[in-house]
Each structure stands twice: as C-alpha cells, then as structure tokens.
Design a protein around this motif. Structure first.
Motif, PDB file in Angstrom:
ATOM      1  N   ILE A   5       1.040  -1.224  -0.040  1.00 10.50           N
ATOM      2  CA  ILE A   5       0.081  -0.014   0.032  1.00 10.50           C
ATOM      3  C   ILE A   5       0.946   1.061  -0.057  1.00 10.50           C
ATOM      4  O   ILE A   5       0.356   2.240   0.321  1.00 10.50           O
ATOM      5  CB  ILE A   5      -1.058  -0.030   1.243  1.00 10.50           C
ATOM      6  N   GLY A   6       2.284   1.222  -0.231  1.00  7.12           N
ATOM      7  CA  GLY A   6       2.906   2.279  -0.422  1.00  7.12           C
ATOM      8  C   GLY A   6       3.695   2.307   0.691  1.00  7.12           C
ATOM      9  O   GLY A   6       5.199   2.341   0.719  1.00  7.12           O
ATOM     10  N   ARG A  18      -7.033   0.746  -7.718  1.00  6.56           N
ATOM     11  CA  ARG A  18      -6.908   1.069  -9.124  1.00  6.56           C
ATOM     12  C   ARG A  18      -8.003   1.219  -9.979  1.00  6.56           C
ATOM     13  O   ARG A  18      -8.133   2.036 -10.911  1.00  6.56           O
ATOM     14  CB  ARG A  18      -6.015  -0.074  -9.577  1.00  6.56           C
ATOM     15  N   ILE A  19      -9.221   0.812  -9.198  1.00  3.37           N
ATOM     16  CA  ILE A  19     -10.451   0.826 -10.099  1.00  3.37           C
ATOM     17  C   ILE A  19     -10.887   2.172 -10.370  1.00  3.37           C
ATOM     18  O   ILE A  19     -11.457   2.883 -11.424  1.00  3.37           O
ATOM     19  CB  ILE A  19     -11.459   0.049  -9.415  1.00  3.37           C
ATOM     20  N   GLY A  20     -10.741   3.116  -9.201  1.00  2.00           N
ATOM     21  CA  GLY A  20     -11.097   4.432  -9.195  1.00  2.00           C
ATOM     22  C   GLY A  20     -10.248   5.145 -10.099  1.00  2.00           C
ATOM     23  O   GLY A  20     -10.585   5.921 -10.817  1.00  2.00           O
ATOM     24  N   ASN A  21      -8.869   4.902 -10.052  1.00  2.00           N
ATOM     25  CA  ASN A  21      -7.911   5.540 -10.888  1.00  2.00           C
ATOM     26  C   ASN A  21      -7.927   5.301 -12.339  1.00  2.00           C
ATOM     27  O   ASN A  21      -8.098   6.362 -13.150  1.00  2.00           O
ATOM     28  CB  ASN A  21      -6.337   4.982 -10.351  1.00  2.00           C
ATOM     29  N   SER A  22      -8.140   4.182 -12.632  1.00  2.00           N
ATOM     30  CA  SER A  22      -8.497   3.801 -13.959  1.00  2.00           C
ATOM     31  C   SER A  22      -9.857   4.406 -14.755  1.00  2.00           C
ATOM     32  O   SER A  22      -9.799   4.701 -15.723  1.00  2.00           O
ATOM     33  CB  SER A  22      -8.672   2.104 -14.278  1.00  2.00           C
ATOM     34  N   ALA A  23     -10.861   4.557 -13.715  1.00  2.00           N
ATOM     35  CA  ALA A  23     -12.009   5.145 -14.258  1.00  2.00           C
ATOM     36  C   ALA A  23     -11.863   6.682 -14.487  1.00  2.00           C
ATOM     37  O   ALA A  23     -12.815   7.325 -15.006  1.00  2.00           O
ATOM     38  CB  ALA A  23     -13.344   4.753 -13.279  1.00  2.00           C
ATOM     39  N   ALA A  68     -12.002   8.527 -12.165  1.00  2.00           N
ATOM     40  CA  ALA A  68     -13.121   9.171 -11.280  1.00  2.00           C
ATOM     41  C   ALA A  68     -13.033  10.442 -10.930  1.00  2.00           C
ATOM     42  O   ALA A  68     -12.079  11.000 -10.400  1.00  2.00           O
ATOM     43  CB  ALA A  68     -13.303   8.174 -10.063  1.00  2.00           C
ATOM     44  N   ASP A  69     -14.099  11.336 -10.977  1.00  2.00           N
ATOM     45  CA  ASP A  69     -14.330  12.662 -10.346  1.00  2.00           C
ATOM     46  C   ASP A  69     -14.455  12.695  -8.918  1.00  2.00           C
ATOM     47  O   ASP A  69     -14.159  13.547  -8.246  1.00  2.00           O
ATOM     48  CB  ASP A  69     -15.431  13.480 -11.105  1.00  2.00           C
ATOM     49  N   ALA A  70     -14.703  11.529  -8.466  1.00  2.00           N
ATOM     50  CA  ALA A  70     -14.888  11.501  -7.066  1.00  2.00           C
ATOM     51  C   ALA A  70     -15.207   9.687  -6.646  1.00  2.00           C
ATOM     52  O   ALA A  70     -15.875   9.145  -7.358  1.00  2.00           O
ATOM     53  CB  ALA A  70     -16.155  12.130  -6.409  1.00  2.00           C
ATOM     54  N   VAL A  71     -14.670   9.677  -5.452  1.00  2.00           N
ATOM     55  CA  VAL A  71     -14.581   7.900  -5.067  1.00  2.00           C
ATOM     56  C   VAL A  71     -15.324   8.043  -3.576  1.00  2.00           C
ATOM     57  O   VAL A  71     -14.448   8.667  -2.705  1.00  2.00           O
ATOM     58  CB  VAL A  71     -13.553   7.161  -5.189  1.00  2.00           C
ATOM     59  N   VAL A  72     -16.284   7.377  -3.287  1.00  2.00           N
ATOM     60  CA  VAL A  72     -16.544   7.253  -1.827  1.00  2.00           C
ATOM     61  C   VAL A  72     -16.647   5.612  -1.545  1.00  2.00           C
ATOM     62  O   VAL A  72     -17.246   4.882  -2.175  1.00  2.00           O
ATOM     63  CB  VAL A  72     -17.958   7.756  -1.571  1.00  2.00           C
ATOM     64  N   LEU A  80      -4.456   3.463   5.217  1.00  2.94           N
ATOM     65  CA  LEU A  80      -5.450   2.701   4.588  1.00  2.94           C
ATOM     66  C   LEU A  80      -4.897   2.696   2.818  1.00  2.94           C
ATOM     67  O   LEU A  80      -5.000   3.662   2.239  1.00  2.94           O
ATOM     68  CB  LEU A  80      -6.613   3.280   4.602  1.00  2.94           C
ATOM     69  N   GLY A  81      -4.761   1.416   2.396  1.00  3.35           N
ATOM     70  CA  GLY A  81      -4.275   1.296   1.044  1.00  3.35           C
ATOM     71  C   GLY A  81      -5.134   1.904  -0.088  1.00  3.35           C
ATOM     72  O   GLY A  81      -4.950   2.366  -1.062  1.00  3.35           O
ATOM     73  N   GLY A  82      -6.579   1.774   0.160  1.00  2.61           N
ATOM     74  CA  GLY A  82      -7.655   2.371  -0.702  1.00  2.61           C
ATOM     75  C   GLY A  82      -7.490   3.765  -0.665  1.00  2.61           C
ATOM     76  O   GLY A  82      -7.938   4.372  -1.895  1.00  2.61           O
ATOM     77  N   LEU A  83      -7.031   4.427   0.215  1.00  2.00           N
ATOM     78  CA  LEU A  83      -6.703   5.996   0.069  1.00  2.00           C
ATOM     79  C   LEU A  83      -5.145   6.314  -0.274  1.00  2.00           C
ATOM     80  O   LEU A  83      -4.850   7.227  -1.230  1.00  2.00           O
ATOM     81  CB  LEU A  83      -6.811   6.513   1.502  1.00  2.00           C
ATOM     82  N   ASN A  84      -3.972   5.593   0.310  1.00  2.00           N
ATOM     83  CA  ASN A  84      -2.915   5.862   0.034  1.00  2.00           C
ATOM     84  C   ASN A  84      -2.415   5.676  -1.632  1.00  2.00           C
ATOM     85  O   ASN A  84      -1.655   6.394  -2.011  1.00  2.00           O
ATOM     86  CB  ASN A  84      -1.950   4.622   0.721  1.00  2.00           C
ATOM     87  N   LEU A  85      -3.216   4.700  -2.302  1.00  2.00           N
ATOM     88  CA  LEU A  85      -2.790   4.575  -3.635  1.00  2.00           C
ATOM     89  C   LEU A  85      -3.907   5.040  -4.532  1.00  2.00           C
ATOM     90  O   LEU A  85      -3.869   4.924  -5.894  1.00  2.00           O
ATOM     91  CB  LEU A  85      -3.002   3.062  -3.729  1.00  2.00           C
ATOM     92  N   SER A  86      -4.814   6.017  -4.098  1.00  2.00           N
ATOM     93  CA  SER A  86      -5.536   6.768  -4.774  1.00  2.00           C
ATOM     94  C   SER A  86      -4.867   7.937  -5.550  1.00  2.00           C
ATOM     95  O   SER A  86      -4.194   8.615  -4.951  1.00  2.00           O
ATOM     96  CB  SER A  86      -6.860   6.977  -4.063  1.00  2.00           C
TER      97      SER A  86
END
Length: 308
Positions: A111-112, A175-180, A182-186, A257-263
């Motif tokens: 997660i970085g 990665r799913i949010g990054n690849s999309a 996205a304008d926002a991820v929750v 949190l990996g979901g935040l760190n890698l966003s």
C-alpha cells in the motif's frame, strides 16, 4: 402556485356558472402556447393564491391549462442532470463472500507505506447483520440516486464478481477508481467499536509519498469531498459525528489505508456508524435510515462536483 407576473392585476370577473368557464376557455385559445398559463393564473380561483393547486382546492378546469407555470424557484443555470459527464466510483467495503476465503483475503499487498491484508471480513451487529451486507445495500441505493442526477456510477464490487467471490483487494479497489478517472470515489463502511461509541466519521487521506503512494495531489480535494459528504450526511440522517474518533469533528485523517494511499483521484471513506452499539445498530439495520444515508452521501458528492 399560480403566477400572475410582476405588476399584473388579475381581472375580477363576475362569478357566473356559465360565463366564467367560457371566459377561461376563450383566453387560453386566443393566447395559446406559453401565454396560456399566464391567463390561467389571472383568472384562476382566488383559492389558488394560497399555494394550493386549483384541482386540490376544488377547481374544475385544470384541463384548460395545458402548459403549467414555470418553476421560478428553480435556478435556470442548473442543468437538469447536474452530474452529467461525471464519473463516481462507489466502493462498498468488504464483500459478503470474504469470510469463506480467509487465506486469500489474508494475502499481503503493498500500500506504499507498508504491506497490508488484501481485505477483511468486516464487522457485524450483535444480531448478525454484516457490514458487507450493509455497505452493498447503501451503495446500491446511492447508485440509484447518483444516476438520477446524471452521473456515471461504477462499483468496485457488487457482490457478484465473476472472477472472485471475495475482495477485491484494497490495492485493486484504488486502481478501479484511478482507471475510471473518477471525479470522486466514496468507500462505504460501518465501524465495529465498543458499545457506547456512537456516530459516523469520514476518513480523509493524509499526505503520503512513499513507494507507489503519493497522495499529495489529492489531499486538498479529498478533504473538500469529505467535508461535503459529512454535511450532507448530517442533514439527511440527523446523525451526530463520532464521539470516539475525530474529536467531534466527524473527520479523521489516516495514512494507513491502502484504498486511500494508492488513490490518484479524490477519495474518502465514510464509517456510517458503529455496528456494535445497540442504538447505532438500530439505525444501520433500518432500510429507511439507509436510504437517508445514501441520500446524504449523494448530496455531498453533488455539492463537491458542482463546486457549490
């Protein structure tokens, strides 16, 4: 409400059972088009002036007004679908099948800042209502609301992954949010703390620059997203900010949190309440409350994306 327009004094025709409907019909036929509503407002029953519709106040001529009055309260600059062209990624925390795959979800991912488990099972209420069920239900409700606003909504998982029945891992969720793009991820969650610990909190990414993680470009925008989500959530649910995390602010910054760190796009988590507290659990298990939660999160996202 009938609208007569500024400076317009509506005529006061005599109330006659035959002449009045003929006058109304003639006015509509003569002016037609967009002017029809104007005359209708002028000759409508005075009982409509208090905000009731003509039909609701006992009127008998609603069909004579084919074009209703414009909504002057609406902002004409506001698009009919305010999120048209916007991409929102909704991340329902955990997965209902995670508990069947303990070895797979225990696998470490980078997660970085360090390595962490792929995923966890999440928590549950004392009666057995799982966090994974809760997050999927709120996420699906949220998707419906956001799509109504014109957004393109993508999920990280919808409980029906064909390739896996668990996860995805936290790094893949990012990665799913990054690849999309996205304008926002929750990311939607519920906490599993002690009885008496109540309320919600929104988790914001802290500044991280290590390994594959570099959150510096999204810290400010994610904070704004989190503040808007918090405001919408309070407004719709009436819930109070957490009494055990965030010092009463309803906001908590984390770097683990990996979901935040890698966003690489604006992203927040929301812990909607504490599943292990009986009072919070009563809310979380209520379908009505979950709809309010989805509406509140949506309002926050709309406010963030519209910059209002």
């Amino acid at each position: 409400m009938s609208y007569a327009g500024p400076g317009f004094e509506p005529p006061q025709p005599p109330r006659h059972s035959v002449r009045r409907p003929l006058a109304v019909a003639l006015a509509v036929l003569v002016l037609g088009g967009t002017g029809g509503w104007f005359v209708w407002g002028a000759v409508a029953d005075d009982g409509d002036r208090d905000g009731e519709s003509l039909a609701g106040s006992g009127g008998v001529y609603p069909s004579l007004s084919p074009i209703g009055p414009p909504d002057f309260a609406a902002d004409p600059s506001r698009p009919a679908t305010p999120l048209a062209g916007k991409v929102v990624v909704v991340d329902p925390g955990h997965n209902p099948g995670n508990f069947k795959h303990p070895a797979e979800i225990a696998r470490k991912v980078n997660i970085g800042t360090n390595s962490k488990e792929c995923d966890t099972t999440g928590t549950a209420t004392n009666s057995g209502y799982t966090e994974a069920e809760f997050t999927l239900d709120v996420a699906r409700r949220l998707r419906t609301v956001l799509e109504r606003e014109g957004a393109t909504v993508k999920f990280t998982q919808d409980g029906d992954r064909s390739d896996h029945v668990f996860g995805p891992c936290v790094d893949e969720r990012a990665r799913i949010g990054n690849s999309a793009h996205a304008d926002a991820v929750v990311s939607i969650h519920a906490d599993g703390s002690a009885q008496g610990n109540r309320g919600f909190h929104v988790i914001l990414p802290g500044a991280v620059r290590e390994g594959a993680a570099d959150t510096r470009p999204i810290v400010a925008s994610s904070r704004l997203l989190g503040e808007r989500v918090k405001a919408g959530f309070v407004r719709e649910t009436g819930s109070a900010p957490s009494n055990y995390i965030g010092g009463g602010t309803g906001l908590d910054t984390r770097t683990d949190l990996g979901g935040l760190n890698l966003s690489t796009v604006p992203k927040v988590f929301i812990e909607c309440g504490n599943m292990r507290d009986s009072k919070d659990a009563a809310l979380l298990t209520s379908g009505t409350w979950r709809q309010e939660a989805a509406q509140g999160i949506s309002e926050g996202i709309v406010s963030f994306l519209r910059g209002s």
